[in-house]
Write an enzyme that holds these catalytic residues in place. Sequence first.
Site, PDB file in Angstrom:
ATOM      1  CG  ASP A 195      -1.843  -1.110   1.338  1.00 31.53           C
ATOM      2  OD1 ASP A 195      -2.071  -1.754   0.312  1.00 31.53           O
ATOM      3  OD2 ASP A 195      -2.394  -1.343   2.426  1.00 31.53           O
TER       4      ASP A 195
ATOM      5  CG  MET B 106      -8.483   5.244   8.133  1.00 36.37           C
ATOM      6  SD  MET B 106      -9.158   3.649   7.644  1.00 36.37           S
ATOM      7  CE  MET B 106      -9.429   2.860   9.222  1.00 36.37           C
TER       8      MET B 106
ATOM      9  CE  LYS C  53      -7.190  -1.633   0.493  1.00 37.17           C
ATOM     10  NZ  LYS C  53      -7.628  -2.944   0.897  1.00 37.17           N
TER      11      LYS C  53
HETATM   12  N1  SAH Z   1      -2.682  -0.559  10.262  1.00 38.19           N
HETATM   13  C1  SAH Z   1      -2.374   0.846  10.378  1.00 38.19           C
HETATM   14  C2  SAH Z   1      -3.641   1.692  10.247  1.00 38.19           C
HETATM   15  C3  SAH Z   1      -4.334   1.554   8.904  1.00 38.19           C
HETATM   16  S1  SAH Z   1      -5.671   2.644   8.741  1.00 38.19           S
HETATM   17  C4  SAH Z   1      -1.637   1.116  11.692  1.00 38.19           C
HETATM   18  O1  SAH Z   1      -1.581   0.227  12.555  1.00 38.19           O
HETATM   19  O2  SAH Z   1      -1.078   2.208  11.831  1.00 38.19           O
HETATM   20  C5  SAH Z   1      -4.916   4.022   7.967  1.00 38.19           C
HETATM   21  C6  SAH Z   1      -4.816   5.181   8.924  1.00 38.19           C
HETATM   22  O3  SAH Z   1      -3.710   5.034   9.796  1.00 38.19           O
HETATM   23  C7  SAH Z   1      -4.598   6.532   8.295  1.00 38.19           C
HETATM   24  O4  SAH Z   1      -5.797   7.061   7.765  1.00 38.19           O
HETATM   25  C8  SAH Z   1      -4.105   7.321   9.470  1.00 38.19           C
HETATM   26  O5  SAH Z   1      -5.172   7.655  10.334  1.00 38.19           O
HETATM   27  C9  SAH Z   1      -3.249   6.312  10.188  1.00 38.19           C
HETATM   28  N2  SAH Z   1      -1.805   6.412   9.880  1.00 38.19           N
HETATM   29  C10 SAH Z   1      -1.002   5.402   9.515  1.00 38.19           C
HETATM   30  N3  SAH Z   1       0.275   5.812   9.402  1.00 38.19           N
HETATM   31  C11 SAH Z   1       0.278   7.126   9.708  1.00 38.19           C
HETATM   32  C12 SAH Z   1       1.278   8.129   9.787  1.00 38.19           C
HETATM   33  N4  SAH Z   1       2.560   7.868   9.534  1.00 38.19           N
HETATM   34  N5  SAH Z   1       0.907   9.388  10.141  1.00 38.19           N
HETATM   35  C13 SAH Z   1      -0.368   9.673  10.422  1.00 38.19           C
HETATM   36  N6  SAH Z   1      -1.362   8.768  10.343  1.00 38.19           N
HETATM   37  C14 SAH Z   1      -1.050   7.514  10.011  1.00 38.19           C
END
Ligand code: SAH
Length: 247
Positions: A35, A172, A57
Amino acid sequence: MSGKAYLVGSGPGSLGLLTLRAREVIDAADVVLYDQLPGEEILSTLPAGAELIDCGKYGSNHTLEQHEIEDLMVARVREGKTVVRLKGGDPFLFGRGGEEVEVLREHGIAVEIVPGITSAIAVPECVGIPVTHRKYASQVTILTGHEDPTKPESALNWELLARSAGTLVILMGVKNLPEIASALVEGGKDPATPVAVIERGMRPDQRVTVGTLATIVGQCREAGVRPPAVIVIGGVVNLYDGSLPAE
Ligand code: SAH
């Protein structure tokens, strides 16, 4: 069938927070389906000799449909390949990692799951915000802001969330932040509750917007806040250290 599948978390996007096991399986992969969320710093280190498939995605801009990603993984494993599915943060916190494992298992494919550091904790942490703290929060709720709280079919109980003590961490949630902030205030949460929105956490262009439930929507609109961002709501936001460097 000799192939194998790995579901791998990349952590929040900085290479130093990719686990040693993740590095090992990525480097040994024949195929990497990724992704955009892992970010350029990590994606630029994917093995050049592997087949690299951008599943892209992100937001509403889907390069491949979910079933196409799953079909591709199954097909490549059946060809005998070592397949890595690389996801941002931890693969089992949102992002449909659980569903992908189910599909692979239905096809009799063994999957090793490599946990990652989740953005839900690490991104606030890196700007000095602990999601729990003896003084401010003894519980933390991590939720998706993907669903519009005004829709009757919302799977989340916003009244309950408004009344619950502790920290709310919303992933999100940028698009629906106006509806989320109103739902929480309508549910009884104090409009003066501190809120931090951390965009592109741990990336060179990280940015933090801090306000309250009453002010954050206007501030985000003014600043042009965009995903990906982690939203933190609760007293712990008072510990934000604005002097911390972006990296
Ligand atoms: N599995 C991921 C989350 C997936 S959902 C985890 O554990 O981090 C995707 C969301 O994760 C984004 O919309 C945002 O809210 C958050 N996200 C992931 N990486 C990020 C980053 N480096 N900075 C800010 N938000 C992040």
